[in-house]
Design an enzyme around this catalytic site. Structure first.
Site, PDB file in Angstrom:
ATOM      1  N   HIS A   8       0.225   5.016  -1.854  1.00 38.88           N
ATOM      2  CA  HIS A   8      -0.834   4.727  -0.894  1.00 38.88           C
ATOM      3  C   HIS A   8      -1.637   5.970  -0.503  1.00 38.88           C
ATOM      4  O   HIS A   8      -2.166   6.056   0.610  1.00 38.88           O
ATOM      5  CB  HIS A   8      -0.263   4.029   0.342  1.00 38.88           C
ATOM      6  CG  HIS A   8       0.039   2.583   0.114  1.00 38.88           C
ATOM      7  ND1 HIS A   8       1.330   2.097   0.001  1.00 38.88           N
ATOM      8  CD2 HIS A   8      -0.775   1.504  -0.033  1.00 38.88           C
ATOM      9  CE1 HIS A   8       1.302   0.786  -0.204  1.00 38.88           C
ATOM     10  NE2 HIS A   8       0.038   0.402  -0.231  1.00 38.88           N
ATOM     11  N   HIS A  63      -7.035  -4.013  -8.599  1.00 39.56           N
ATOM     12  CA  HIS A  63      -6.365  -4.185  -7.320  1.00 39.56           C
ATOM     13  C   HIS A  63      -6.843  -5.514  -6.738  1.00 39.56           C
ATOM     14  O   HIS A  63      -8.001  -5.658  -6.364  1.00 39.56           O
ATOM     15  CB  HIS A  63      -6.727  -3.012  -6.398  1.00 39.56           C
ATOM     16  CG  HIS A  63      -6.158  -3.120  -5.026  1.00 39.56           C
ATOM     17  ND1 HIS A  63      -6.868  -3.626  -3.960  1.00 39.56           N
ATOM     18  CD2 HIS A  63      -4.952  -2.770  -4.540  1.00 39.56           C
ATOM     19  CE1 HIS A  63      -6.121  -3.580  -2.872  1.00 39.56           C
ATOM     20  NE2 HIS A  63      -4.950  -3.065  -3.195  1.00 39.56           N
TER      21      HIS A  63
END
Length: 385
Positions: free
Chosen positions: A208, A309
Protein backbone atom coordinates in the site's frame (compact mmCIF):
# COMPACT_ATOMS: atom_id res chain seq x y z
CA UNK A 1 -28.95 11.68 -28.92
CA UNK A 2 -27.73 14.27 -26.42
CA UNK A 3 -26.45 14.16 -22.84
CA UNK A 4 -29.00 15.69 -20.47
CA UNK A 5 -27.40 15.17 -17.04
CA UNK A 6 -24.42 13.64 -15.23
CA UNK A 7 -25.52 12.38 -11.82
CA UNK A 8 -23.30 11.29 -8.89
CA UNK A 9 -24.78 8.46 -6.80
CA UNK A 10 -23.13 8.03 -3.39
CA UNK A 11 -24.51 4.75 -2.11
CA UNK A 12 -24.05 2.98 1.21
CA UNK A 13 -22.35 -0.41 0.91
CA UNK A 14 -22.01 -1.68 4.44
CA UNK A 15 -20.40 -5.09 4.75
CA UNK A 16 -18.49 -4.85 1.44
CA UNK A 17 -15.24 -3.49 2.84
CA UNK A 18 -15.70 -0.03 1.31
CA UNK A 19 -18.60 1.47 3.26
CA UNK A 20 -19.88 3.41 0.25
CA UNK A 21 -19.61 3.44 -3.52
CA UNK A 22 -19.62 6.45 -5.82
CA UNK A 23 -21.38 5.59 -9.07
CA UNK A 24 -21.95 8.09 -11.90
CA UNK A 25 -24.94 7.99 -14.25
CA UNK A 26 -24.87 9.78 -17.59
CA UNK A 27 -28.42 10.36 -18.86
CA UNK A 28 -29.56 11.11 -22.40
CA UNK A 29 -32.62 12.61 -24.05
CA UNK A 30 -33.54 9.21 -25.54
CA UNK A 31 -33.82 7.48 -22.15
CA UNK A 32 -30.58 5.51 -22.42
CA UNK A 33 -28.32 5.87 -19.39
CA UNK A 34 -24.74 4.75 -18.94
CA UNK A 35 -22.99 3.97 -15.67
CA UNK A 36 -19.50 4.77 -14.46
CA UNK A 37 -17.81 4.58 -11.08
CA UNK A 38 -15.17 6.46 -9.11
CA UNK A 39 -15.28 5.11 -5.49
CA UNK A 40 -12.20 6.46 -3.75
CA UNK A 41 -10.87 5.24 -0.41
CA UNK A 42 -12.23 7.93 1.95
CA UNK A 43 -15.62 9.66 2.45
CA UNK A 44 -13.86 13.04 2.13
CA UNK A 45 -12.53 12.17 -1.32
CA UNK A 46 -15.85 10.68 -2.43
CA UNK A 47 -17.76 13.85 -1.59
CA UNK A 48 -15.15 16.08 -3.18
CA UNK A 49 -15.24 14.12 -6.43
CA UNK A 50 -19.04 14.00 -6.40
CA UNK A 51 -19.07 17.80 -6.37
CA UNK A 52 -16.71 17.83 -9.36
CA UNK A 53 -19.01 15.41 -11.20
CA UNK A 54 -21.82 17.94 -10.84
CA UNK A 55 -19.61 20.54 -12.52
CA UNK A 56 -18.95 18.09 -15.36
CA UNK A 57 -22.70 17.84 -15.86
CA UNK A 58 -22.85 21.55 -16.70
CA UNK A 59 -19.92 21.05 -19.07
CA UNK A 60 -21.42 18.12 -21.00
CA UNK A 61 -25.17 18.80 -21.26
CA UNK A 62 -26.14 18.91 -24.93
CA UNK A 63 -23.11 16.94 -26.15
CA UNK A 64 -23.28 13.82 -28.31
CA UNK A 65 -22.48 10.76 -26.09
CA UNK A 66 -21.08 8.88 -29.10
CA UNK A 67 -18.10 11.27 -29.24
CA UNK A 68 -16.22 9.40 -26.54
CA UNK A 69 -12.66 10.41 -27.40
CA UNK A 70 -13.61 14.06 -27.88
CA UNK A 71 -15.45 14.11 -24.54
CA UNK A 72 -12.45 12.52 -22.79
CA UNK A 73 -10.24 15.42 -23.83
CA UNK A 74 -12.91 18.00 -23.09
CA UNK A 75 -13.26 16.90 -19.48
CA UNK A 76 -9.52 16.23 -19.01
CA UNK A 77 -8.53 19.68 -20.24
CA UNK A 78 -11.25 21.36 -18.17
CA UNK A 79 -9.17 20.50 -15.09
CA UNK A 80 -5.74 21.10 -16.60
CA UNK A 81 -4.82 24.11 -14.46
CA UNK A 82 -5.66 22.30 -11.24
CA UNK A 83 -3.80 19.17 -12.33
CA UNK A 84 -5.73 16.84 -14.63
CA UNK A 85 -3.78 13.77 -13.49
CA UNK A 86 -5.59 13.20 -10.20
CA UNK A 87 -9.08 14.18 -9.15
CA UNK A 88 -9.87 15.47 -12.63
CA UNK A 89 -8.92 12.10 -14.09
CA UNK A 90 -11.32 10.39 -11.68
CA UNK A 91 -14.15 12.44 -13.21
CA UNK A 92 -12.92 11.66 -16.73
CA UNK A 93 -12.88 7.95 -15.85
CA UNK A 94 -16.48 7.78 -14.68
CA UNK A 95 -17.81 9.74 -17.64
CA UNK A 96 -15.78 7.73 -20.13
CA UNK A 97 -16.98 4.38 -18.74
CA UNK A 98 -20.58 5.59 -18.84
CA UNK A 99 -20.26 6.75 -22.46
CA UNK A 100 -18.89 3.36 -23.53
CA UNK A 101 -21.83 1.77 -21.69
CA UNK A 102 -24.26 4.00 -23.62
CA UNK A 103 -22.54 3.30 -26.93
CA UNK A 104 -22.75 -0.43 -26.39
CA UNK A 105 -26.42 -0.23 -25.44
CA UNK A 106 -27.25 1.86 -28.53
CA UNK A 107 -25.42 -0.58 -30.84
CA UNK A 108 -26.57 -3.70 -28.98
CA UNK A 109 -23.00 -4.90 -28.35
CA UNK A 110 -20.81 -5.48 -25.28
CA UNK A 111 -18.03 -2.92 -24.84
CA UNK A 112 -15.36 -5.54 -25.54
CA UNK A 113 -16.78 -6.02 -29.04
CA UNK A 114 -16.31 -2.29 -29.66
CA UNK A 115 -12.64 -2.50 -28.62
CA UNK A 116 -11.56 -5.03 -31.23
CA UNK A 117 -13.26 -8.14 -29.93
CA UNK A 118 -12.30 -10.78 -27.43
CA UNK A 119 -9.01 -12.60 -27.21
CA UNK A 120 -10.32 -14.69 -24.27
CA UNK A 121 -13.72 -15.89 -23.11
CA UNK A 122 -13.28 -15.31 -19.37
CA UNK A 123 -10.87 -13.59 -17.01
CA UNK A 124 -8.63 -15.17 -14.41
CA UNK A 125 -9.10 -13.47 -11.02
CA UNK A 126 -7.02 -12.72 -7.98
CA UNK A 127 -8.96 -11.87 -4.87
CA UNK A 128 -8.62 -10.74 -1.26
CA UNK A 129 -9.23 -12.50 2.03
CA UNK A 130 -11.27 -10.78 4.73
CA UNK A 131 -8.35 -9.84 6.98
CA UNK A 132 -10.69 -9.10 9.87
CA UNK A 133 -10.66 -12.88 10.30
CA UNK A 134 -6.90 -12.99 10.75
CA UNK A 135 -6.98 -12.67 14.55
CA UNK A 136 -6.18 -16.35 15.05
CA UNK A 137 -4.32 -19.06 13.18
CA UNK A 138 -7.57 -20.98 12.69
CA UNK A 139 -9.24 -17.84 11.31
CA UNK A 140 -6.47 -17.38 8.75
CA UNK A 141 -6.57 -20.99 7.62
CA UNK A 142 -10.36 -21.08 7.37
CA UNK A 143 -10.50 -17.86 5.34
CA UNK A 144 -7.75 -18.91 2.93
CA UNK A 145 -9.13 -22.41 2.47
CA UNK A 146 -12.54 -20.93 1.66
CA UNK A 147 -11.01 -18.90 -1.15
CA UNK A 148 -9.05 -21.84 -2.54
CA UNK A 149 -12.06 -24.15 -2.33
CA UNK A 150 -14.06 -21.63 -4.37
CA UNK A 151 -11.66 -22.20 -7.28
CA UNK A 152 -9.57 -19.02 -6.98
CA UNK A 153 -5.85 -19.46 -7.65
CA UNK A 154 -4.54 -15.96 -6.81
CA UNK A 155 -4.72 -14.22 -3.42
CA UNK A 156 -3.54 -10.71 -2.52
CA UNK A 157 -3.14 -9.49 1.05
CA UNK A 158 -1.34 -6.91 3.18
CA UNK A 159 0.52 -8.74 5.97
CA UNK A 160 2.01 -5.61 7.55
CA UNK A 161 0.54 -4.35 10.83
CA UNK A 162 -1.32 -1.03 10.73
CA UNK A 163 -0.93 1.64 13.37
CA UNK A 164 -3.29 0.79 16.24
CA UNK A 165 -6.73 2.27 15.70
CA UNK A 166 -5.78 3.97 12.40
CA UNK A 167 -7.50 2.72 9.22
CA UNK A 168 -5.04 2.24 6.36
CA UNK A 169 -6.75 4.92 4.26
CA UNK A 170 -6.13 7.47 7.05
CA UNK A 171 -2.51 6.51 7.73
CA UNK A 172 -0.39 9.55 6.89
CA UNK A 173 2.72 7.45 6.11
CA UNK A 174 4.85 9.88 8.11
CA UNK A 175 7.79 7.67 8.97
CA UNK A 176 7.65 4.76 6.50
CA UNK A 177 9.04 2.35 9.05
CA UNK A 178 8.37 -1.18 10.15
CA UNK A 179 10.02 -2.68 13.22
CA UNK A 180 11.90 -5.96 13.10
CA UNK A 181 9.22 -7.53 15.25
CA UNK A 182 6.45 -6.35 12.91
CA UNK A 183 8.37 -7.58 9.88
CA UNK A 184 8.77 -10.97 11.55
CA UNK A 185 5.02 -11.10 12.20
CA UNK A 186 4.33 -10.23 8.55
CA UNK A 187 6.59 -13.01 7.28
CA UNK A 188 5.02 -15.51 9.71
CA UNK A 189 1.55 -14.60 8.45
CA UNK A 190 2.71 -14.89 4.84
CA UNK A 191 4.22 -18.31 5.52
CA UNK A 192 0.97 -19.44 7.18
CA UNK A 193 -1.07 -18.26 4.19
CA UNK A 194 1.27 -20.12 1.85
CA UNK A 195 0.82 -23.27 3.92
CA UNK A 196 -2.98 -22.90 3.95
CA UNK A 197 -3.24 -22.00 0.25
CA UNK A 198 -0.91 -24.71 -1.00
CA UNK A 199 1.98 -24.47 -3.47
CA UNK A 200 -0.04 -23.77 -6.62
CA UNK A 201 -1.83 -20.58 -5.50
CA UNK A 202 -0.14 -17.32 -6.49
CA UNK A 203 0.41 -14.98 -3.52
CA UNK A 204 0.55 -11.23 -4.10
CA UNK A 205 1.86 -8.94 -1.34
CA UNK A 206 0.44 -5.40 -1.07
CA UNK A 207 2.48 -2.80 0.83
CA UNK A 208 0.00 0.00 0.00
CA UNK A 209 2.86 2.39 -0.75
CA UNK A 210 3.57 3.21 2.89
CA UNK A 211 7.27 2.43 3.41
CA UNK A 212 10.43 4.46 2.91
CA UNK A 213 13.29 3.17 0.75
CA UNK A 214 15.36 1.25 3.35
CA UNK A 215 12.31 -0.40 4.90
CA UNK A 216 10.82 -1.26 1.52
CA UNK A 217 14.13 -2.89 0.57
CA UNK A 218 14.26 -4.78 3.87
CA UNK A 219 10.73 -6.10 3.32
CA UNK A 220 11.50 -7.06 -0.28
CA UNK A 221 14.61 -8.96 0.75
CA UNK A 222 12.62 -10.78 3.46
CA UNK A 223 10.11 -11.77 0.76
CA UNK A 224 13.02 -12.95 -1.40
CA UNK A 225 14.20 -15.21 1.43
CA UNK A 226 10.68 -16.54 1.99
CA UNK A 227 10.33 -17.32 -1.71
CA UNK A 228 7.30 -18.13 -3.82
CA UNK A 229 5.83 -14.59 -3.89
CA UNK A 230 4.36 -13.60 -7.24
CA UNK A 231 4.57 -9.83 -6.74
CA UNK A 232 5.40 -7.06 -4.27
CA UNK A 233 2.94 -4.21 -4.80
CA UNK A 234 3.55 -0.50 -4.20
CA UNK A 235 6.59 -0.85 -1.93
CA UNK A 236 6.99 2.95 -1.67
CA UNK A 237 4.58 5.90 -2.07
CA UNK A 238 3.75 6.70 -5.70
CA UNK A 239 5.17 10.21 -5.82
CA UNK A 240 8.83 9.25 -6.39
CA UNK A 241 9.98 7.13 -9.31
CA UNK A 242 13.54 7.38 -7.94
CA UNK A 243 12.50 5.71 -4.69
CA UNK A 244 10.90 2.89 -6.67
CA UNK A 245 14.06 2.59 -8.75
CA UNK A 246 16.18 2.13 -5.60
CA UNK A 247 13.93 -0.65 -4.32
CA UNK A 248 13.80 -2.26 -7.74
CA UNK A 249 17.58 -2.51 -7.81
CA UNK A 250 17.85 -4.25 -4.44
CA UNK A 251 15.15 -6.93 -4.45
CA UNK A 252 14.44 -9.95 -6.65
CA UNK A 253 10.72 -10.34 -6.06
CA UNK A 254 8.67 -8.97 -9.00
CA UNK A 255 7.22 -5.49 -8.44
CA UNK A 256 3.76 -4.24 -9.36
CA UNK A 257 2.64 -0.58 -9.39
CA UNK A 258 -0.01 1.60 -10.93
CA UNK A 259 -3.30 1.88 -9.03
CA UNK A 260 -2.42 5.47 -8.06
CA UNK A 261 -1.00 6.46 -11.43
CA UNK A 262 -3.20 8.56 -13.69
CA UNK A 263 -3.29 8.30 -17.49
CA UNK A 264 -0.77 6.94 -19.95
CA UNK A 265 1.65 9.77 -19.14
CA UNK A 266 2.21 8.53 -15.57
CA UNK A 267 3.02 5.05 -16.91
CA UNK A 268 5.62 6.21 -19.46
CA UNK A 269 8.51 6.50 -16.93
CA UNK A 270 7.55 3.18 -15.30
CA UNK A 271 7.81 1.38 -18.63
CA UNK A 272 10.76 3.31 -20.07
CA UNK A 273 12.84 2.86 -16.90
CA UNK A 274 11.84 -0.77 -16.33
CA UNK A 275 10.55 -0.02 -12.83
CA UNK A 276 7.90 -2.73 -12.63
CA UNK A 277 7.20 -6.28 -13.76
CA UNK A 278 3.42 -5.72 -13.69
CA UNK A 279 1.30 -2.59 -14.12
CA UNK A 280 -2.09 -2.25 -12.46
CA UNK A 281 -4.02 0.83 -13.64
CA UNK A 282 -7.47 1.35 -12.15
CA UNK A 283 -10.10 1.92 -14.83
CA UNK A 284 -12.12 4.22 -12.53
CA UNK A 285 -9.16 6.44 -11.62
CA UNK A 286 -6.64 6.39 -14.48
CA UNK A 287 -8.91 7.64 -17.26
CA UNK A 288 -11.65 5.11 -17.94
CA UNK A 289 -12.04 2.40 -20.55
CA UNK A 290 -10.41 4.51 -23.27
CA UNK A 291 -7.26 5.10 -21.21
CA UNK A 292 -6.98 1.58 -19.79
CA UNK A 293 -6.91 0.21 -23.33
CA UNK A 294 -4.16 2.68 -24.30
CA UNK A 295 -2.06 1.88 -21.22
CA UNK A 296 -2.41 -1.84 -21.87
CA UNK A 297 -1.25 -1.37 -25.46
CA UNK A 298 1.75 0.66 -24.28
CA UNK A 299 2.65 -2.07 -21.79
CA UNK A 300 2.28 -4.73 -24.48
CA UNK A 301 5.09 -3.06 -26.43
CA UNK A 302 7.35 -3.69 -23.40
CA UNK A 303 5.96 -7.21 -22.78
CA UNK A 304 4.74 -6.10 -19.35
CA UNK A 305 1.56 -7.82 -18.11
CA UNK A 306 -1.46 -5.72 -17.14
CA UNK A 307 -3.55 -6.56 -14.09
CA UNK A 308 -6.07 -3.78 -13.42
CA UNK A 309 -6.81 -2.65 -9.90
CA UNK A 310 -10.53 -3.42 -9.65
CA UNK A 311 -11.27 -3.64 -5.93
CA UNK A 312 -14.13 -1.16 -5.53
CA UNK A 313 -17.63 -1.80 -6.91
CA UNK A 314 -19.29 -3.75 -9.72
CA UNK A 315 -18.74 -1.11 -12.41
CA UNK A 316 -15.05 -1.02 -11.51
CA UNK A 317 -14.77 -4.79 -11.89
CA UNK A 318 -16.75 -5.16 -15.10
CA UNK A 319 -15.39 -2.07 -16.89
CA UNK A 320 -11.86 -3.33 -16.30
CA UNK A 321 -12.98 -6.76 -17.42
CA UNK A 322 -14.44 -5.48 -20.69
CA UNK A 323 -11.04 -4.06 -21.59
CA UNK A 324 -9.03 -7.04 -20.38
CA UNK A 325 -11.09 -9.40 -22.52
CA UNK A 326 -9.43 -7.67 -25.50
CA UNK A 327 -5.87 -7.39 -24.17
CA UNK A 328 -3.15 -9.92 -25.12
CA UNK A 329 -0.86 -9.05 -22.18
CA UNK A 330 -3.45 -9.64 -19.44
CA UNK A 331 -2.41 -11.31 -16.16
CA UNK A 332 -5.40 -11.36 -13.77
CA UNK A 333 -8.28 -9.12 -12.81
CA UNK A 334 -8.84 -8.15 -9.19
CA UNK A 335 -11.97 -8.65 -7.09
CA UNK A 336 -12.34 -7.39 -3.54
CA UNK A 337 -13.77 -10.72 -2.32
CA UNK A 338 -14.27 -14.20 -3.75
CA UNK A 339 -17.92 -13.93 -2.67
CA UNK A 340 -19.44 -11.23 -4.90
CA UNK A 341 -22.72 -10.95 -2.99
CA UNK A 342 -21.64 -7.45 -1.88
CA UNK A 343 -21.69 -6.41 -5.55
CA UNK A 344 -24.74 -8.45 -6.49
CA UNK A 345 -27.03 -6.66 -4.04
CA UNK A 346 -26.91 -3.67 -6.44
CA UNK A 347 -27.66 -5.68 -9.59
CA UNK A 348 -30.69 -7.42 -11.07
CA UNK A 349 -28.52 -10.30 -12.33
CA UNK A 350 -25.60 -11.60 -10.23
CA UNK A 351 -22.06 -11.65 -11.57
CA UNK A 352 -20.47 -15.02 -12.32
CA UNK A 353 -16.99 -15.64 -10.91
CA UNK A 354 -17.31 -19.41 -10.62
CA UNK A 355 -14.05 -21.33 -10.71
CA UNK A 356 -12.05 -18.20 -9.97
CA UNK A 357 -12.81 -16.69 -13.38
CA UNK A 358 -14.99 -13.69 -14.24
CA UNK A 359 -17.51 -14.27 -17.00
CA UNK A 360 -18.55 -10.91 -18.42
CA UNK A 361 -22.29 -10.19 -18.33
CA UNK A 362 -23.80 -11.03 -21.72
CA UNK A 363 -25.80 -7.83 -22.25
CA UNK A 364 -24.84 -4.75 -24.30
CA UNK A 365 -22.55 -2.05 -22.98
CA UNK A 366 -21.10 -3.08 -19.64
CA UNK A 367 -23.86 -5.68 -19.33
CA UNK A 368 -24.88 -4.41 -15.88
CA UNK A 369 -28.42 -3.61 -14.83
CA UNK A 370 -28.77 -1.83 -11.50
CA UNK A 371 -31.57 -2.58 -9.07
CA UNK A 372 -32.78 1.00 -8.94
CA UNK A 373 -35.02 0.43 -5.93
CA UNK A 374 -32.03 -0.82 -3.93
CA UNK A 375 -29.87 2.02 -5.22
CA UNK A 376 -32.39 4.69 -4.22
CA UNK A 377 -33.01 3.09 -0.83
CA UNK A 378 -29.29 3.23 0.05
CA UNK A 379 -28.27 6.48 -1.65
CA UNK A 380 -27.01 9.29 0.57
CA UNK A 381 -29.07 12.46 0.69
CA UNK A 382 -28.06 14.92 -1.99
CA UNK A 383 -26.14 12.32 -4.02
CA UNK A 384 -28.64 10.50 -6.20
CA UNK A 385 -30.99 10.92 -9.13
Amino acid sequence: MKITEVVPWLVGAEGTGWGEYLFVEVRTDEGVSGWGEITTTTPTANRGIAAMVRQASDLLVGDDPARIEDTWHKVFRAFTYMGSRGAGTNVVSAVDIALWDIRGKVLGLPVCELLGGRVRDDLLIYTHPDQRRFGTRDGVVEEIRGIVDSGHTGIKFDPFPNKPGVPLADDRYLDGRISRGELGQAMELTALIREAAGPDVELLIDAHGRFDVPNAIRIGQALDELGGIHWYEEPVPPESYRALEQVRGRVRVPISVGERLHTRWDFVPVLENRLADFVMPDVTWTGGISELKKIATMAEAYYVPVSPHDAAGPVNLVAGGQVMATVPNFYRIESSRHDLSGYNRFLTTPLDNSGGRLKLPPGPGLGLEFDMDHLRAHAHDGFHG
